[in-house]
Design a protein around this motif. Structure first.
Motif, mmCIF file in Angstrom:
data_model
loop_
_atom_site.group_PDB
_atom_site.id
_atom_site.type_symbol
_atom_site.label_atom_id
_atom_site.label_comp_id
_atom_site.label_asym_id
_atom_site.label_seq_id
_atom_site.Cartn_x
_atom_site.Cartn_y
_atom_site.Cartn_z
ATOM 1 N N TRP A 36 0.853 -1.192 0.000
ATOM 2 C CA TRP A 36 0.000 0.000 0.000
ATOM 3 C C TRP A 36 0.889 1.242 0.000
ATOM 4 C CZ3 TRP A 36 -5.190 -0.147 -0.568
ATOM 5 C CH2 TRP A 36 -5.827 -1.369 -0.325
ATOM 6 N N TYR A 37 0.511 2.186 -0.836
ATOM 7 C CA TYR A 37 1.157 3.495 -0.886
ATOM 8 C C TYR A 37 0.073 4.548 -0.647
ATOM 9 C CZ TYR A 37 5.376 1.477 -3.003
ATOM 10 O OH TYR A 37 6.520 0.752 -3.236
ATOM 11 N N ARG A 38 0.507 5.757 -0.347
ATOM 12 C CA ARG A 38 -0.449 6.855 -0.209
ATOM 13 C C ARG A 38 0.160 8.137 -0.753
ATOM 14 N NH1 ARG A 38 -0.573 7.495 6.423
ATOM 15 N NH2 ARG A 38 1.520 8.430 6.667
ATOM 16 N N VAL A 92 -4.865 9.750 -0.599
ATOM 17 C CA VAL A 92 -5.387 8.708 -1.470
ATOM 18 C C VAL A 92 -4.461 7.500 -1.317
ATOM 19 C CG1 VAL A 92 -5.935 8.011 -3.828
ATOM 20 C CG2 VAL A 92 -6.348 10.378 -3.090
ATOM 21 N N TYR A 93 -5.056 6.361 -1.031
ATOM 22 C CA TYR A 93 -4.298 5.138 -0.808
ATOM 23 C C TYR A 93 -4.384 4.241 -2.043
ATOM 24 C CZ TYR A 93 -3.587 6.290 4.087
ATOM 25 O OH TYR A 93 -3.188 6.887 5.252
ATOM 26 N N SER A 103 6.316 -15.320 -17.141
ATOM 27 C CA SER A 103 7.478 -14.980 -17.956
ATOM 28 C C SER A 103 8.236 -13.769 -17.410
ATOM 29 C CB SER A 103 7.065 -14.717 -19.404
ATOM 30 O OG SER A 103 6.177 -13.615 -19.479
ATOM 31 N N ARG A 104 7.536 -12.856 -16.779
ATOM 32 C CA ARG A 104 8.196 -11.677 -16.241
ATOM 33 C C ARG A 104 7.365 -11.087 -15.108
ATOM 34 N NH1 ARG A 104 7.376 -6.877 -20.761
ATOM 35 N NH2 ARG A 104 5.104 -6.854 -20.742
ATOM 36 N N VAL A 105 7.990 -10.162 -14.375
ATOM 37 C CA VAL A 105 7.311 -9.476 -13.277
ATOM 38 C C VAL A 105 6.824 -8.118 -13.758
ATOM 39 C CG1 VAL A 105 7.563 -8.479 -10.969
ATOM 40 C CG2 VAL A 105 8.690 -10.648 -11.529
ATOM 41 N N ASN A 106 5.573 -7.837 -13.511
ATOM 42 C CA ASN A 106 4.979 -6.553 -13.840
ATOM 43 C C ASN A 106 4.461 -5.892 -12.572
ATOM 44 O OD1 ASN A 106 5.072 -6.706 -16.866
ATOM 45 N ND2 ASN A 106 3.792 -8.488 -16.470
ATOM 46 N N VAL A 107 4.416 -4.580 -12.590
ATOM 47 C CA VAL A 107 3.919 -3.821 -11.449
ATOM 48 C C VAL A 107 2.558 -3.233 -11.791
ATOM 49 C CG1 VAL A 107 4.339 -1.886 -9.893
ATOM 50 C CG2 VAL A 107 6.265 -3.272 -10.721
ATOM 51 N N TYR A 108 1.612 -3.412 -10.896
ATOM 52 C CA TYR A 108 0.250 -2.919 -11.102
ATOM 53 C C TYR A 108 -0.173 -2.047 -9.924
ATOM 54 C CZ TYR A 108 0.030 -6.477 -14.738
ATOM 55 O OH TYR A 108 0.277 -7.236 -15.857
ATOM 56 N N TRP A 109 -1.031 -1.077 -10.236
ATOM 57 C CA TRP A 109 -1.558 -0.165 -9.231
ATOM 58 C C TRP A 109 -3.080 -0.214 -9.212
ATOM 59 C CZ3 TRP A 109 1.516 2.628 -5.935
ATOM 60 C CH2 TRP A 109 2.867 2.716 -6.267
ATOM 61 N N GLY A 110 -3.649 -0.077 -8.022
ATOM 62 C CA GLY A 110 -5.080 0.089 -7.905
ATOM 63 C C GLY A 110 -5.488 1.497 -8.300
ATOM 64 N N GLN A 111 -6.798 1.725 -8.345
ATOM 65 C CA GLN A 111 -7.318 3.016 -8.808
ATOM 66 C C GLN A 111 -7.224 4.096 -7.745
ATOM 67 O OE1 GLN A 111 -9.174 0.569 -7.658
ATOM 68 N NE2 GLN A 111 -11.041 1.342 -6.663
ATOM 69 N N GLY A 112 -6.961 3.706 -6.503
ATOM 70 C CA GLY A 112 -6.868 4.664 -5.412
ATOM 71 C C GLY A 112 -8.184 4.791 -4.666
ATOM 72 N N THR A 113 -8.082 4.922 -3.359
ATOM 73 C CA THR A 113 -9.259 5.141 -2.531
ATOM 74 C C THR A 113 -8.938 6.247 -1.519
ATOM 75 O OG1 THR A 113 -10.924 4.057 -1.135
ATOM 76 C CG2 THR A 113 -8.652 3.317 -0.862
ATOM 77 N N GLN A 114 -9.859 7.170 -1.369
ATOM 78 C CA GLN A 114 -9.640 8.328 -0.515
ATOM 79 C C GLN A 114 -9.880 7.963 0.949
ATOM 80 O OE1 GLN A 114 -8.713 11.683 -1.349
ATOM 81 N NE2 GLN A 114 -8.504 11.840 0.884
ATOM 82 N N VAL A 115 -8.922 8.333 1.781
ATOM 83 C CA VAL A 115 -9.072 8.225 3.232
ATOM 84 C C VAL A 115 -8.948 9.635 3.804
ATOM 85 C CG1 VAL A 115 -8.030 7.382 5.364
ATOM 86 C CG2 VAL A 115 -8.184 5.875 3.360
ATOM 87 N N THR A 116 -9.980 10.049 4.511
ATOM 88 C CA THR A 116 -9.984 11.376 5.119
ATOM 89 C C THR A 116 -10.209 11.237 6.619
ATOM 90 O OG1 THR A 116 -10.883 12.362 3.095
ATOM 91 C CG2 THR A 116 -11.038 13.655 5.122
ATOM 92 N N VAL A 117 -9.296 11.797 7.384
ATOM 93 C CA VAL A 117 -9.376 11.730 8.843
ATOM 94 C C VAL A 117 -9.601 13.142 9.368
ATOM 95 C CG1 VAL A 117 -8.258 10.971 10.959
ATOM 96 C CG2 VAL A 117 -7.785 9.782 8.808
ATOM 97 N N SER A 118 -10.719 13.338 10.031
ATOM 98 C CA SER A 118 -11.051 14.659 10.561
ATOM 99 C C SER A 118 -10.572 14.784 12.008
ATOM 100 C CB SER A 118 -12.552 14.894 10.483
ATOM 101 O OG SER A 118 -13.233 13.945 11.280
ATOM 102 N N SER A 119 -10.214 15.998 12.374
ATOM 103 C CA SER A 119 -9.709 16.228 13.736
ATOM 104 C C SER A 119 -10.830 16.581 14.700
ATOM 105 C CB SER A 119 -8.679 17.359 13.708
ATOM 106 O OG SER A 119 -9.266 18.533 13.175
#
Length: 119
Positions: A36-38, A92-93, A103-119
């Motif tokens: 997971w990236y953000r 966005v995560y 045959s080979r390694v490929n890198v794939y990404w998801g479409q992204g999902t928004q995470v919002t944390v309110s204070s």
């Protein structure tokens, strides 16, 4: 081709929890690494957590002790349990898979999902 579908983002108050999921489908021989990236507004995309096939994990220092990554190899799915969320976790995560298609390694990404944390 491999498709990644994310779910689980949303709006939560500080101190709350969310669980993200990412499921892969398509031409998959094996998945070497799931992660997971953000990306927050105005900032570069950063690694949050990753897990290898063998179960080794890597977490960003900012989320250690609060986030947990898990994978279900049978379902080609990776999860991110996020606890004790902070406003600075707002971003966005994206899930990220390193997939071997026979045959080979490929890198794939998801479409992204928004995470919002309110204070």
């Amino acid at each position: 081709q491999v498709q990644l579908v994310e779910s689980g983002g949303g709006l939560v108050q500080a101190g709350g929890s969310l669980r993200l999921s990412c499921a892969a489908s398509g031409r998959i021989f094996s998945i070497n690494v799931m992660g997971w990236y953000r990306q927050a507004p105005g900032k570069q995309r950063e690694l949050v957590a990753a897990m290898t096939t063998g179960g080794s994990t890597n977490y960003a220092d900012s989320v250690k002790g609060r986030f947990t990554i898990a994978r279900d190899n049978a379902k080609n799915t990776v999860y991110l349990q996020m606890n004790s969320l902070k406003p600075e976790d707002t971003a966005v995560y994206y899930c990220n898979y390193n997939v071997y298609d026979g045959s080979r390694v490929n890198v794939y990404w998801g479409q992204g999902t928004q995470v919002t944390v309110s204070s």
